[in-house]
Design a protein around this motif. Sequence first.
Motif, PDB file in Angstrom:
ATOM      1  N   SER A   5      -2.347   1.526   5.944  1.00 52.50           N
ATOM      2  CA  SER A   5      -1.381   1.389   4.847  1.00 52.50           C
ATOM      3  C   SER A   5      -0.119   0.653   5.284  1.00 52.50           C
ATOM      4  N   GLU A   6       0.132   0.571   6.597  1.00 52.02           N
ATOM      5  CA  GLU A   6       1.340  -0.113   7.071  1.00 52.02           C
ATOM      6  C   GLU A   6       1.094  -1.590   7.352  1.00 52.02           C
ATOM      7  N   GLY A   7      -0.130  -2.064   7.095  1.00 48.67           N
ATOM      8  CA  GLY A   7      -0.465  -3.437   7.472  1.00 48.67           C
ATOM      9  C   GLY A   7      -0.051  -4.467   6.434  1.00 48.67           C
ATOM     10  N   ILE A   8      -0.151  -5.731   6.804  1.00 54.85           N
ATOM     11  CA  ILE A   8       0.153  -6.816   5.875  1.00 54.85           C
ATOM     12  C   ILE A   8      -1.085  -7.106   5.032  1.00 54.85           C
ATOM     13  N   ALA A  45       0.845  -1.200   0.000  1.00 53.90           N
ATOM     14  CA  ALA A  45       0.000   0.000   0.000  1.00 53.90           C
ATOM     15  C   ALA A  45       0.876   1.244   0.000  1.00 53.90           C
ATOM     16  N   ARG A  46       0.317   2.372  -0.497  1.00 51.33           N
ATOM     17  CA  ARG A  46       0.950   3.693  -0.366  1.00 51.33           C
ATOM     18  C   ARG A  46      -0.129   4.655   0.115  1.00 51.33           C
ATOM     19  N   THR A  47       0.295   5.820   0.520  1.00 44.77           N
ATOM     20  CA  THR A  47      -0.694   6.786   1.015  1.00 44.77           C
ATOM     21  C   THR A  47      -0.868   7.933   0.027  1.00 44.77           C
ATOM     22  N   PRO A  81      -2.623   3.282  11.184  1.00 49.39           N
ATOM     23  CA  PRO A  81      -2.439   3.493   9.745  1.00 49.39           C
ATOM     24  C   PRO A  81      -2.531   2.175   8.971  1.00 49.39           C
ATOM     25  N   PRO A 135      -1.628  -2.620  11.644  1.00 47.30           N
ATOM     26  CA  PRO A 135      -0.356  -2.861  12.330  1.00 47.30           C
ATOM     27  C   PRO A 135      -0.416  -2.650  13.844  1.00 47.30           C
ATOM     28  N   LEU A 136      -1.400  -1.939  14.332  1.00 49.43           N
ATOM     29  CA  LEU A 136      -1.408  -1.680  15.782  1.00 49.43           C
ATOM     30  C   LEU A 136      -1.952  -2.858  16.592  1.00 49.43           C
ATOM     31  N   ARG A 162       9.814  -3.816   8.282  1.00 48.62           N
ATOM     32  CA  ARG A 162       9.832  -3.306   6.911  1.00 48.62           C
ATOM     33  C   ARG A 162      10.470  -1.923   6.866  1.00 48.62           C
ATOM     34  N   ALA A 194      -4.257  -6.362   7.581  1.00 47.22           N
ATOM     35  CA  ALA A 194      -4.198  -6.463   9.038  1.00 47.22           C
ATOM     36  C   ALA A 194      -3.652  -5.155   9.584  1.00 47.22           C
ATOM     37  N   ILE A 210       5.306  -4.242   9.840  1.00 48.12           N
ATOM     38  CA  ILE A 210       5.748  -2.889   9.504  1.00 48.12           C
ATOM     39  C   ILE A 210       7.085  -2.503  10.150  1.00 48.12           C
TER      40      ILE A 210
END
Lengths: 112, 815
Positions: A57-60, A22-24, A55, A69-70, B552, A67, B549
């Motif tokens: 966009s940082e997930g798998i 992903a990108r933002t 966020p 990330p938090l 990464r 998913a 993340i």
Amino acid sequence: MRNENRFWFDLGPMDSIPKRGARTVRTPRREIAVFRTASDEFFALENRCPHKGGPLSEGIVHGRKVACPLHNWIIDLENGEATGADQGCARNFPIKLKNGRIYLDMGVAAPA
Amino acid sequence: MRKKLVVVGNGMAAGRVLDELFDKSPDQYDVTVFGAEPRVNYNRIMLSPVLAGEKSFADIVIHDEAWYEANKVALRRGEPIVAIDRAARTVRTADGASEPYDKLIVATGSMPIIIPVPGANLAGVVTFRDLDDVDAMLAAAAGGGRAVVIGGGLLGLEAAAGLAAKGMSVSVVHLMPTLMERQLDPNAGYLLQRAIEQRGIEVVTAANTKAIVGAARVEGVLLDDGRTLAADLVVMAVGIRPNTTLAKNSGLETKRGVVVDDFMRTSDPDIYAVGECVEHRGACYGLVAPLYDMAKVLAGQLAGEEGAGYAGSITSTKLKVTGIDLFSAGDFAEGDENDEVVLRDPARQIYKRVVLRDNKVVGAVLYGDTADGAWYFDMLKKGVDVAPMRDTLIFGQSYQGGSPLDPTAAVAALPDDAEICGCNGVCKGMIVQAITGGGLTTIDEVRARTKASASCGQCTSKVETLLVATLGDKYVAGDRKPMCKCVDLTHEEVRAQIKTKELKSLPAVMQELAWKTSCGCPSCRPALNYYLICAWPYDYKDDYQSRFINERVHANIQKDGTFSVVPRMWGGLTTPDELRAIADVADRFRIPTVKVTGGQRVDLLGVKKEDLPAVWAQLNAAGLVSGFAYAKGLRTVKTCVGSDWCRFGTQDSMGLGVKMERLLCGSWTPAKVKLAVSGCPRNCAEATVKDVGVICVDSGYDLHIAGAAGLHVRATDLLGHVDTEEAALEHVAAVIQMYREEAAYLDRLYKWVDKTGLERVRTAIMDDHDNRKALYERFVISQRVARRDPWAERAAGRDSREFTPLAVLMPVAAE
């Protein structure tokens, strides 16, 4: 109505987003996460998990899901809904692919 | 007064006799065992996986040191017996020591046959019999080069596959036209040859070795037809013959082997013989099952039981080459009186042939699908009349009796004497008895008690099914947890198959191991990515999209989506310049929080993602590199000041801590790894709650492992003591590598030790020096690619799209 008068914003070539990544896109009102799946489908969600605002966009990215990330909430990319026992929804936005380029509906820049 | 039992030989037969004897009558004898090899009793038939690198010596030990101690068995290892004085009832060792006996067991095993051709004694010509042979082969394989294996039987093919797996280019020379002709018919032999050739092994059949050529050491093998095959290593695996030298010289009756009656008695009533050295009713055996049958009879004799004697064995064969399934039993020669039922499925490489005589199974050859081997073998041994099921016989057991049996019912239907574990000769009745009699509920307990599935592991699911069938609802599938919902295999099984099937990418793993999802899930993807990095440090390309993340972007995500940055401070040491650089970075990028961590370094919290590369560049300029505070990898090595300053310090704990951190940094591990080095037993660095802790003492270094101080608090266990810094570094790196290679992803080191057993780790690291050195070597090799600074790479522009938005949409002017 608005649907007929969409103004598509060119985000660039599809390869600027990695597969299963992903990108933002930053807009004045909110940040959008643009996802690319393993089979080259593209989705756009507000980059905020309905749980605690993580966020996305940082997930798998796996299948048509991501998913967070938090706390590992699993969000459906097609509609932004949390899956499983979790309840909540990240807003989704129209996105399309044309001639190998990604286009996002400019409605994202409009007030919510 | 206890009688004195002396055992000559410390192989599988001898070990099995003692196991059976202690079960029946633990305190009847004072036992002394003389072994020619300088080690404890191990599972010789598992040497092939050791050669192939799938198992270590520690994995195949049958009786560890603790066993000898617990059973009060005096083990005199490395002391071959050279003579028996039957009049005085004593045995004499090569060193001249003598030992009296009341009862004596000759279990001298067999010797590999050396074919009498010129050059057979050249350096570089080895046999395949014991661990020394394996070590010799591994040493040769380390240099690459060419190997020729003479003999295309079971042992030769296993040796060839092992050497090929170790990177040698291998040829197999076989006298007969097809491989394993004594166990396989030509069809199965052909399929086997193709499978062997697909592994890059050249097969030369109908080839007679004329001479082994070379000046000082072996250079090649000369065949009858004039061809010479170049070779740096020659393995002779043409067969074995009973080792009767001692028995013969002592005047016992010998023919091909030491002659015994049905109760394993030799011609001297106080002397028994057992295993591969014996000849019983004219037959000699070289497989493990008969030897277990003999051991049972002999143990009964020694315990004074009345029982049926040994009546000979019908044997079956399995090839232990990973990925090739092959089974054979009985007689499969073509003959007028025999009927055959054959099934071929060429595309799936399946061939099954069952040979019948008078509607009874007399032989079976299975290739590609051997699941029903035990069933056919059982009917063969019992002489079952198969006429009622002849139509469906070839499809296997699950097709008998109407609807297919489910696996539990199929196992439940097996007779008590059906063999479940071929490696350790354990039949169904023994397992069921152990479960009901011993109150066992888990597969580990069954494994520990009966050895079933403890060796090659192929029968694990059968043993588990047996637990289900025996305990019913009381069985809770304990430790066999599939990796995730995408796959039915456990972490351990996936790891093993990545190695043996040489799977080197995520798609390869998911395809070959039947993943149920198209691209995995957030729990299996990072695990697989790690397993592949660990297995193939040079071949596998790290998949960043399968990393969490933090790994990464090489920083820790915080609750508000900003990141924290922790540079390495080697051993917790820093300098005024480094501190100034950190202060400058904090000022320039308006970093809101600067905190000292528990691991003796400094954490910069609240860094915006797009600032990360610039923050790193500035830190790099002052010599600061990534501290991997975000990684399943080496985190910190905490130290106290040690002998440099402390009045109690015994060694340079700071210096060792720095060296250790430099050696280990950058390595990826199943979960985070924290270390500490304390300069004296006062332990100011809190080394006893770390994954690995070193406590310096006057005489050197105590190595501790498996501590934790998080969600779970656990003090370390002492692994052992070493004298020098170099040894400490090597041992610690070896432990880390063993953990890297074996643990399930996300299992902290203590969890892995709890699962695998401290004793096993200790044997592998402290006692098995070759194994430790090999682990250390593998660690160092993988570090060559891993020990990089990811910050410097990204500061220089790598993955820049990771840190920048795809687009920025400015406010649109009103239209």
